[in-house]
Design an enzyme around this catalytic site. Structure first.
Site, PDB file in Angstrom:
ATOM      1  N   THR A  33       0.845  -1.126  -0.012  1.00 28.71           N
ATOM      2  CA  THR A  33      -0.029  -0.024  -0.187  1.00 28.71           C
ATOM      3  C   THR A  33       0.741   1.275  -0.013  1.00 28.71           C
ATOM      4  O   THR A  33       0.449   2.146  -0.480  1.00 28.71           O
ATOM      5  CB  THR A  33      -0.628   0.076   1.353  1.00 28.71           C
ATOM      6  OG1 THR A  33      -0.849  -1.229   2.035  1.00 28.71           O
ATOM      7  CG2 THR A  33      -2.203   0.432   0.961  1.00 28.71           C
ATOM      8  N   VAL A  37       9.276  -2.329  -3.316  1.00 27.42           N
ATOM      9  CA  VAL A  37      10.713  -2.843  -2.990  1.00 27.42           C
ATOM     10  C   VAL A  37      11.191  -3.572  -4.090  1.00 27.42           C
ATOM     11  O   VAL A  37      10.821  -4.631  -4.523  1.00 27.42           O
ATOM     12  CB  VAL A  37      10.644  -3.696  -1.710  1.00 27.42           C
ATOM     13  CG1 VAL A  37      11.978  -3.874  -1.140  1.00 27.42           C
ATOM     14  CG2 VAL A  37       9.781  -2.766  -0.658  1.00 27.42           C
ATOM     15  N   ASP A 168       2.877  -2.368  13.482  1.00 27.41           N
ATOM     16  CA  ASP A 168       2.527  -3.341  12.300  1.00 27.41           C
ATOM     17  C   ASP A 168       3.384  -4.455  12.379  1.00 27.41           C
ATOM     18  O   ASP A 168       4.155  -5.218  11.237  1.00 27.41           O
ATOM     19  CB  ASP A 168       2.856  -2.483  11.100  1.00 27.41           C
ATOM     20  CG  ASP A 168       1.935  -3.213   9.919  1.00 27.41           C
ATOM     21  OD1 ASP A 168       1.073  -3.974  10.313  1.00 27.41           O
ATOM     22  OD2 ASP A 168       2.120  -2.828   8.693  1.00 27.41           O
TER      23      ASP A 168
HETATM   24  P1  ADP Z   1       5.622  -1.824   2.843  1.00 30.47           P
HETATM   25  O1  ADP Z   1       5.774  -0.590   3.769  1.00 30.47           O
HETATM   26  O2  ADP Z   1       5.035  -1.476   1.486  1.00 30.47           O
HETATM   27  O3  ADP Z   1       4.769  -2.981   3.483  1.00 30.47           O
HETATM   28  P2  ADP Z   1       8.027  -3.013   3.624  1.00 30.47           P
HETATM   29  O4  ADP Z   1       9.041  -2.220   3.947  1.00 30.47           O
HETATM   30  O5  ADP Z   1       7.215  -4.028   4.199  1.00 30.47           O
HETATM   31  O6  ADP Z   1       7.155  -2.281   2.754  1.00 30.47           O
HETATM   32  O7  ADP Z   1       8.442  -3.888   2.288  1.00 30.47           O
HETATM   33  C1  ADP Z   1       7.536  -4.760   1.366  1.00 30.47           C
HETATM   34  C2  ADP Z   1       8.112  -6.093   1.227  1.00 30.47           C
HETATM   35  O8  ADP Z   1       9.621  -6.020   0.634  1.00 30.47           O
HETATM   36  C3  ADP Z   1       8.641  -6.902   2.610  1.00 30.47           C
HETATM   37  O9  ADP Z   1       7.606  -7.569   2.806  1.00 30.47           O
HETATM   38  C4  ADP Z   1       9.789  -7.880   2.086  1.00 30.47           C
HETATM   39  O10 ADP Z   1       9.060  -8.922   1.386  1.00 30.47           O
HETATM   40  C5  ADP Z   1      10.455  -7.264   0.912  1.00 30.47           C
HETATM   41  N1  ADP Z   1      11.554  -6.288   1.726  1.00 30.47           N
HETATM   42  C6  ADP Z   1      11.528  -5.289   2.429  1.00 30.47           C
HETATM   43  N2  ADP Z   1      12.793  -4.874   3.153  1.00 30.47           N
HETATM   44  C7  ADP Z   1      13.534  -6.121   2.589  1.00 30.47           C
HETATM   45  C8  ADP Z   1      15.049  -6.148   2.846  1.00 30.47           C
HETATM   46  N3  ADP Z   1      15.881  -5.707   3.441  1.00 30.47           N
HETATM   47  N4  ADP Z   1      15.434  -7.578   2.452  1.00 30.47           N
HETATM   48  C9  ADP Z   1      14.548  -8.342   1.426  1.00 30.47           C
HETATM   49  N5  ADP Z   1      13.535  -8.175   1.241  1.00 30.47           N
HETATM   50  C10 ADP Z   1      12.475  -7.127   1.750  1.00 30.47           C
HETATM   51 MG    MG Z   2       5.244  -4.438   5.117  1.00 29.57          MG
END
Ligand code: ADP
Ligand code: MG
Length: 393
Positions: A33, A37, A168
Site C-alpha cells: 500500500t 521494493v 505493524d
Molecule cells: P511496505 O511498507 O510496502 O509494507 P516493507 O518495508 O514491509 O514495505 O517491504 C515490503 C516487502 O519487501 C517485505 O514484506 C519484504 O518481502 C520485502 N523487503 C523489504 N525489505 C527487505 C529487505 N531488507 N530484504 C529483503 N526483502 C525486503
Molecule cells: Mg510491510
C-alpha cells in the site's frame, strides 16, 4: 523476470535519474500500500568501504584478520524501498528518522542510505535472504519456533527500549531465514514514538480510581462501543473517539480496537502473540475480520464476553453483545489449538492433549495474548521466559 516488472523497473530507472550508476535493479520483491521494493546489486559497495552486508558482518566475526582485509568478490545485494509519493513527507521523514535511530539495533534491518529525486524518496536497506511465511509456518516444530521468537523479540526489545512502537508487527514485516534461524524486522512506515499524541485514557489510572470513574462517567457511556448482532447500528450518532488504529487488522491488540488513546509498545507484543497462535494452530491468517468490531468479536470468541467487558472498561468503553454463541467465559487456548489442528477427539476416542512442548508454548502464548496491556509480557521479559530460554531439546 516478468515483462510488467521489467517495464516497471525501467520506468523507475528513467524517473529516478542516476539510480543505475550505483545500483543494478534485479527484481521487484514487494509491492504494498505504501511502497514498492526492489532487489538490486550495490555496484559501489567496496568503493565506500561499506560494512552493511549482514552476512559479511556475521562471517567476519569468525574469520582471521588476514581474511578480513581482503575485499570480498561476491555481489552485495540491497533492497530499494520506493516510498509512494502519495505518502506525506512527514510520514516518510518519520520512517527514515526512526530507522536511523535504530541503526545499531540487533535484528532490525539497518538503513544504508536514502535518496530523494524530486518528490520521490527511496530508502536503501541491506537485502536479507528470507523465506515466505506461508511456506514454513505449517511445518514448524516447537523447537523451530523458539529461535524465530528469540530473533523477533530481540528486535522488539531494542525498538521498545527506545520507546518506539512498531505498530505493524506481522509475518511480512519480519523477514526470517529458517536455515540460519535469523530474522530482521522491517517496515517502520507506521511506527511512532510512544507518548506522541497521547490523550488521557482510563487504562493509565490505578484500578480503584478507574472502577469509580467508569461507573460514574457520562463520558464513558458516550464513548461506548456497543454491538447488537447480527447487524450493528450503521448510523451511529455518538461521537466517535479518535485514536491511532494503524496496523493490520488481524494483528491489532484489543486496546487498539477499543480506541485506547494511550497506546504503548505492548501493542506489538499482542501482535507477536497472534503470530505464535498462527503457528500453533496452523491457521493463517488466524483472524480475518472485516472491520474493528468484527475483530473484537473474533477475540471475544476465544476469551469470552466477561473478559471483553473487563477489557473495555479498562479503557472507559462499554462492550455489549447479545449474540448467544459467544460464551461468557470463553475457551482455553489449548482447546482452540486442538480444534484447529483436528485433535478434538469424540465420544469413542479419549480426549486428546497437547504435546508437552506445545503446552510450554501455550503458557508463553497466554502472556502475549493478555488483554490488559499493563499485564502483558514485555519483550525483555519474554526473552527471559522459560519458553525462549531453553537452548536445547
Ligand atoms: P511496505 O511498507 O510496502 O509494507 P516493507 O518495508 O514491509 O514495505 O517491504 C515490503 C516487502 O519487501 C517485505 O514484506 C519484504 O518481502 C520485502 N523487503 C523489504 N525489505 C527487505 C529487505 N531488507 N530484504 C529483503 N526483502 C525486503
Ligand atoms: Mg510491510
Amino acid at each position: 523476470v516478468e515483462d510488467a516488472v521489467q517495464e516497471d523497473m525501467a520506468r523507475f530507472e528513467e524517473t529516478f535519474v542516476g539510480i543505475n550508476k550505483r545500483f543494478r535493479l534485479i527484481n521487484r520483491i514487494g509491492e504494498g500500500t505504501f511502497s514498492t521494493v526492489y532487489k538490486a546489486e550495490d555496484l559501489e559497495y567496496d568503493k565506500y568501504g561499506n560494512t552493511w552486508d549482514i552476512d559479511e558482518r556475521e562471517n567476519q566475526k569468525w574469520s582471521s584478520p588476514a581474511q578480513r582485509r581482503r575485499p570480498s568478490r561476491r555481489p552485495h545485494y540491497v533492497a530499494i524501498k520506493k516510498i509512494y509519493v502519495t505518502s506525506s513527507p512527514i510520514r516518510i521523514f518519520n520512517e527514515l528518522e526512526l530507522l536511523y535511530d535504530l541503526r545499531d539495533s540487533d535484528s532490525v534491518c539497518p538503513l544504508i542510505t536514502a535518496f530523494r529525486h524530486l518528490d520521490q524518496v527511496v530508502a536503501v536497506l541491506p537485502y536479507f535472504q528470507h523465506c515466505d511465511f506461508r511456506d514454513y509456518y505449517r511445518d514448524m516444530k516447537i523447537s523451530e519456533m523458539r529461535p524465530y521468537f528469540r530473533s523477533l523479540l530481540t528486535a522488539l526489545r531494542a525498538v521498545h527500549s527506545k520507546k518506539i512502537i512498531h505498530r505493524d508487527v506481522k509475518p511480512t514485516n519480519f523477514l526470517y531465514n529458517p536455515a540460519q534461524s535469523r530474522g530482521v524486522l522491517v517496515d517502520f512506515g507506521l511506527a511512532e514514538r510512544e507518548g506522541t499524541d497521547w490523550h488521557h485514557c482510563l487504562c493509565h489510572v490505578p484500578d480503584e480510581d478507574r472502577r469509580y470513574r467508569a461507573s460514574h462517567s457520562v463520558w464513558a457511556q458516550n464513548q461506548a462501543v456497543s454491538h447488537s448482532a447480527p447487524s450493528y447500528p450503521k448510523n451511529d450518532t455518538r461521537n466517535s473517539r479518535r485514536a491511532n488504529r494503524a496496523g493490520t487488522r488481524g494483528f491489532r491488540a484489543p486496546e487498539v480496537l477499543l480506541k485506547c488513546t494511550q497506546q504503548t509498545v505492548s501493542i506489538d507484543m499482542w501482535s507477536v502473540g497472534v503470530i505464535l497462535l498462527t503457528m500453533l494452530s496452523r491457521r493463517f491468517p488466524f483472524f480475518h475480520s472485516a472491520d474493528d468490531i468484527d475483530a473484537l468479536l473474533e477475540i471475544t470468541t476465544i476469551f469470552g464476553r466477561r473478559k471483553m467487558r473487563e477489557t473495555a472498561i479498562l479503557h472507559g468503553q462499554v462492550f455489549e453483545t447479545n449474540v448467544p454463541s459467544y460464551s461468557e467465559g470463553g475457551h482455553t487456548l489449548e482447546k482452540i489449538i486442538l480444534w484447529c489442528t483436528g485433535r478434538t477427539g469424540d465420544k469413542t476416542q479419549p480426549k486428546k492433549e497437547l504435546e508437552e512442548d506445545e503446552k510450554e508454548a501455550v503458557q508463553f502464548l497466554y502472556r502475549l495474548l493478555e488483554c490488559n496491556p499493563a499485564k502483558r509480557i514485555t519483550a525483555d521479559e519474554a526473552l527471559r521466559h522459560p519458553f525462549l530460554l531453553r537452548t536445547f531439546e
